[in-house]
Design an enzyme around this catalytic site. Sequence first.
Site, PDB file in Angstrom:
ATOM      1  N   ASP A 138      66.276 -13.982  26.534  1.00 37.16           N
ATOM      2  CA  ASP A 138      67.437 -14.525  27.251  1.00 37.16           C
ATOM      3  C   ASP A 138      68.090 -13.439  28.089  1.00 37.16           C
ATOM      4  O   ASP A 138      68.003 -12.264  27.752  1.00 37.16           O
ATOM      5  CB  ASP A 138      68.449 -15.080  26.236  1.00 37.16           C
ATOM      6  CG  ASP A 138      67.971 -16.397  25.649  1.00 37.16           C
ATOM      7  OD1 ASP A 138      67.465 -17.226  26.426  1.00 37.16           O
ATOM      8  OD2 ASP A 138      68.072 -16.568  24.431  1.00 37.16           O
ATOM      9  N   GLU A 163      59.025 -17.948  10.176  1.00 37.38           N
ATOM     10  CA  GLU A 163      59.693 -16.970  11.046  1.00 37.38           C
ATOM     11  C   GLU A 163      60.909 -16.364  10.342  1.00 37.38           C
ATOM     12  O   GLU A 163      61.696 -17.070   9.727  1.00 37.38           O
ATOM     13  CB  GLU A 163      60.135 -17.670  12.337  1.00 37.38           C
ATOM     14  CG  GLU A 163      60.780 -16.722  13.333  1.00 37.38           C
ATOM     15  CD  GLU A 163      60.991 -17.377  14.683  1.00 37.38           C
ATOM     16  OE1 GLU A 163      60.038 -17.974  15.227  1.00 37.38           O
ATOM     17  OE2 GLU A 163      62.115 -17.297  15.191  1.00 37.38           O
ATOM     18  N   HIS A 177      55.436 -24.452  12.168  1.00 36.28           N
ATOM     19  CA  HIS A 177      56.104 -23.144  12.168  1.00 36.28           C
ATOM     20  C   HIS A 177      57.544 -23.383  11.720  1.00 36.28           C
ATOM     21  O   HIS A 177      58.249 -24.191  12.331  1.00 36.28           O
ATOM     22  CB  HIS A 177      56.074 -22.553  13.583  1.00 36.28           C
ATOM     23  CG  HIS A 177      56.667 -21.176  13.687  1.00 36.28           C
ATOM     24  ND1 HIS A 177      55.990 -20.038  13.304  1.00 36.28           N
ATOM     25  CD2 HIS A 177      57.874 -20.748  14.134  1.00 36.28           C
ATOM     26  CE1 HIS A 177      56.744 -18.968  13.522  1.00 36.28           C
ATOM     27  NE2 HIS A 177      57.906 -19.379  14.024  1.00 36.28           N
ATOM     28  N   PHE A 187      74.549 -24.237  19.218  1.00 35.63           N
ATOM     29  CA  PHE A 187      73.473 -23.449  19.814  1.00 35.63           C
ATOM     30  C   PHE A 187      72.479 -24.314  20.589  1.00 35.63           C
ATOM     31  O   PHE A 187      71.884 -23.865  21.568  1.00 35.63           O
ATOM     32  CB  PHE A 187      72.755 -22.699  18.684  1.00 35.63           C
ATOM     33  CG  PHE A 187      71.546 -21.932  19.120  1.00 35.63           C
ATOM     34  CD1 PHE A 187      71.697 -20.801  19.915  1.00 35.63           C
ATOM     35  CD2 PHE A 187      70.261 -22.330  18.765  1.00 35.63           C
ATOM     36  CE1 PHE A 187      70.594 -20.082  20.339  1.00 35.63           C
ATOM     37  CE2 PHE A 187      69.147 -21.614  19.179  1.00 35.63           C
ATOM     38  CZ  PHE A 187      69.327 -20.485  19.974  1.00 35.63           C
ATOM     39  N   SER A 196      53.344 -21.463   9.190  1.00 31.84           N
ATOM     40  CA  SER A 196      53.765 -20.087   9.462  1.00 31.84           C
ATOM     41  C   SER A 196      55.287 -20.048   9.323  1.00 31.84           C
ATOM     42  O   SER A 196      55.945 -21.084   9.461  1.00 31.84           O
ATOM     43  CB  SER A 196      53.310 -19.629  10.847  1.00 31.84           C
ATOM     44  OG  SER A 196      53.709 -20.560  11.832  1.00 31.84           O
TER      45      SER A 196
HETATM   46  P1  FAD Z   1      59.407 -18.053  29.938  1.00 33.91           P
HETATM   47  O1  FAD Z   1      58.448 -18.993  29.330  1.00 33.91           O
HETATM   48  O2  FAD Z   1      58.882 -16.865  30.640  1.00 33.91           O
HETATM   49  O3  FAD Z   1      60.337 -18.831  30.943  1.00 33.91           O
HETATM   50  C1  FAD Z   1      61.148 -19.905  30.486  1.00 33.91           C
HETATM   51  C2  FAD Z   1      61.243 -20.996  31.533  1.00 33.91           C
HETATM   52  O4  FAD Z   1      61.938 -20.515  32.671  1.00 33.91           O
HETATM   53  C3  FAD Z   1      59.870 -21.452  31.987  1.00 33.91           C
HETATM   54  O5  FAD Z   1      59.470 -22.578  31.244  1.00 33.91           O
HETATM   55  C4  FAD Z   1      60.060 -21.740  33.447  1.00 33.91           C
HETATM   56  O6  FAD Z   1      60.216 -23.092  33.683  1.00 33.91           O
HETATM   57  C5  FAD Z   1      61.311 -20.981  33.844  1.00 33.91           C
HETATM   58  N1  FAD Z   1      60.887 -19.843  34.658  1.00 33.91           N
HETATM   59  C6  FAD Z   1      60.721 -18.555  34.286  1.00 33.91           C
HETATM   60  N2  FAD Z   1      60.307 -17.787  35.318  1.00 33.91           N
HETATM   61  C7  FAD Z   1      60.195 -18.615  36.365  1.00 33.91           C
HETATM   62  C8  FAD Z   1      59.801 -18.440  37.699  1.00 33.91           C
HETATM   63  N3  FAD Z   1      59.451 -17.254  38.180  1.00 33.91           N
HETATM   64  N4  FAD Z   1      59.799 -19.538  38.507  1.00 33.91           N
HETATM   65  C9  FAD Z   1      60.152 -20.753  38.048  1.00 33.91           C
HETATM   66  N5  FAD Z   1      60.540 -20.959  36.778  1.00 33.91           N
HETATM   67  C10 FAD Z   1      60.551 -19.925  35.951  1.00 33.91           C
HETATM   68  N6  FAD Z   1      64.334 -14.825  22.056  1.00 33.91           N
HETATM   69  C11 FAD Z   1      64.530 -13.546  21.676  1.00 33.91           C
HETATM   70  O7  FAD Z   1      65.347 -12.846  22.274  1.00 33.91           O
HETATM   71  N7  FAD Z   1      63.812 -12.984  20.651  1.00 33.91           N
HETATM   72  C12 FAD Z   1      62.879 -13.682  19.943  1.00 33.91           C
HETATM   73  O8  FAD Z   1      62.259 -13.138  19.029  1.00 33.91           O
HETATM   74  C13 FAD Z   1      62.656 -15.053  20.311  1.00 33.91           C
HETATM   75  N8  FAD Z   1      61.726 -15.800  19.681  1.00 33.91           N
HETATM   76  C14 FAD Z   1      61.474 -17.086  20.107  1.00 33.91           C
HETATM   77  C15 FAD Z   1      60.450 -17.802  19.489  1.00 33.91           C
HETATM   78  C16 FAD Z   1      60.144 -19.103  19.910  1.00 33.91           C
HETATM   79  C17 FAD Z   1      59.023 -19.855  19.234  1.00 33.91           C
HETATM   80  C18 FAD Z   1      60.906 -19.693  20.980  1.00 33.91           C
HETATM   81  C19 FAD Z   1      60.602 -21.092  21.422  1.00 33.91           C
HETATM   82  C20 FAD Z   1      61.927 -18.972  21.597  1.00 33.91           C
HETATM   83  C21 FAD Z   1      62.223 -17.673  21.185  1.00 33.91           C
HETATM   84  N9  FAD Z   1      63.208 -16.901  21.809  1.00 33.91           N
HETATM   85  C22 FAD Z   1      63.420 -15.601  21.412  1.00 33.91           C
HETATM   86  C23 FAD Z   1      64.052 -17.485  22.878  1.00 33.91           C
HETATM   87  C24 FAD Z   1      63.522 -17.173  24.294  1.00 33.91           C
HETATM   88  O9  FAD Z   1      63.557 -15.780  24.529  1.00 33.91           O
HETATM   89  C25 FAD Z   1      64.422 -17.890  25.304  1.00 33.91           C
HETATM   90  O10 FAD Z   1      64.271 -19.273  25.196  1.00 33.91           O
HETATM   91  C26 FAD Z   1      64.300 -17.419  26.753  1.00 33.91           C
HETATM   92  O11 FAD Z   1      65.348 -18.029  27.510  1.00 33.91           O
HETATM   93  C27 FAD Z   1      62.995 -17.791  27.447  1.00 33.91           C
HETATM   94  O12 FAD Z   1      61.941 -17.014  27.020  1.00 33.91           O
HETATM   95  P2  FAD Z   1      60.434 -17.582  27.258  1.00 33.91           P
HETATM   96  O13 FAD Z   1      59.464 -16.574  26.800  1.00 33.91           O
HETATM   97  O14 FAD Z   1      60.355 -18.936  26.715  1.00 33.91           O
HETATM   98  O15 FAD Z   1      60.475 -17.590  28.863  1.00 33.91           O
END
Ligand code: FAD
Length: 305
Positions: free
Chosen positions: A113, A21, A273, A223, A19
């Site tokens: 973020d 991105e 990916h 980064f 896939s």
């Molecule tokens: P989550 O998985 O919700 O949380 C991240 C970590 O924080 C968790 O593993 C957990 O340990 C900790 N955490 C969160 N909440 C709690 C809680 N309540 N209690 C304890 N620990 C907690 N960013 C963008 O802005 N746009 C994009 O399109 C984008 N695409 C991405 C695609 C991929 C494949 C990846 C890997 C990252 C991408 N990101 C993107 C970056 C991502 O948004 C950041 O890494 C962000 O900081 C975390 O988002 P997440 O969904 O991984 O968070």
Amino acid sequence: MNQFRFSRRPDIGDKIRVSFEFFPPKSDEMEARLWDTVTRLEPLKPKFVSVTYGAGGSTRERTARTVKRILNETALTPAAHMTCVNAARHEVDEVIQEFAEMGVTRFVALRGDPAEGVGAAYRPHPDGYANGAELVGALKGVGDFDISVSAYPEKHPESPDFATDIDMLKRKVDNGATRAITQFFFDNDLYERYVERARRAGIYIPIVPGILPVHNFTQVANFSSRAGALVPAWLAERFDGLQKDPQTHALVASAVAAEQVLDLVERGVGDFHFYTMNRADLVFAICHMIGIRSHEAEAAGSAAA
Ligand code: FAD
């Protein structure tokens, strides 16, 4: 050199799925580059192509426009990234609805973020979804979508330990995630260990390695620590002194990415990916090496034979 290595089997391409991105372009020039890239990669028939989404909805319209164009003008299946940072639930729900009405069936669900930048303390919107897991639940409430989520082989920088990190991944799976895509990494052992940890925690969805071709080592190095990915000393050594030598930098980047992907194939990985950075050449070459061919290339090959 062993001709019986898995990655050298003639039918290897049949066993591998990829896939790609992309990010939504900001200018006409970037738009043209993205579409050149899409056109070049489309014949490789990826399982899906995903389009990123700015945290806080900063690219909402551009992401939607790009996804729509992919749907209308290509045979590709788009996956829309979504974040929930800095948005109320109803705003996120509206975006989900908009994509669903467009015909989108795949999503990459992320928290995003903090608005203050990577590394700042994350504060959920008072009326928003708190994290990636809650966003997955919201998506599943709307339709039976294919939902990818993030995974961090070196743990997310905000995770105090691996157990917390894996627990968050488990919550995403429990809420309906179909696949995890990893943050980029350069040490395949870290990926393998993470997958083992996840399996021990009862997580059985595919954990697809996210591969980042190093188009610009300085940028990647700056980064990476904020993204929760280590740049090993050996990698820095390989790019050392190449800042002003783009041709050699590109050749080294190809070699590094190919080495990583082929090693993962040897370890039994079948899904990849690619973070394309909207550039086709390097990804196209790596796909070629793992047997993913465009029909055009196959036709040209048999004509030449
Ligand atoms: P989550 O998985 O919700 O949380 C991240 C970590 O924080 C968790 O593993 C957990 O340990 C900790 N955490 C969160 N909440 C709690 C809680 N309540 N209690 C304890 N620990 C907690 N960013 C963008 O802005 N746009 C994009 O399109 C984008 N695409 C991405 C695609 C991929 C494949 C990846 C890997 C990252 C991408 N990101 C993107 C970056 C991502 O948004 C950041 O890494 C962000 O900081 C975390 O988002 P997440 O969904 O991984 O968070």
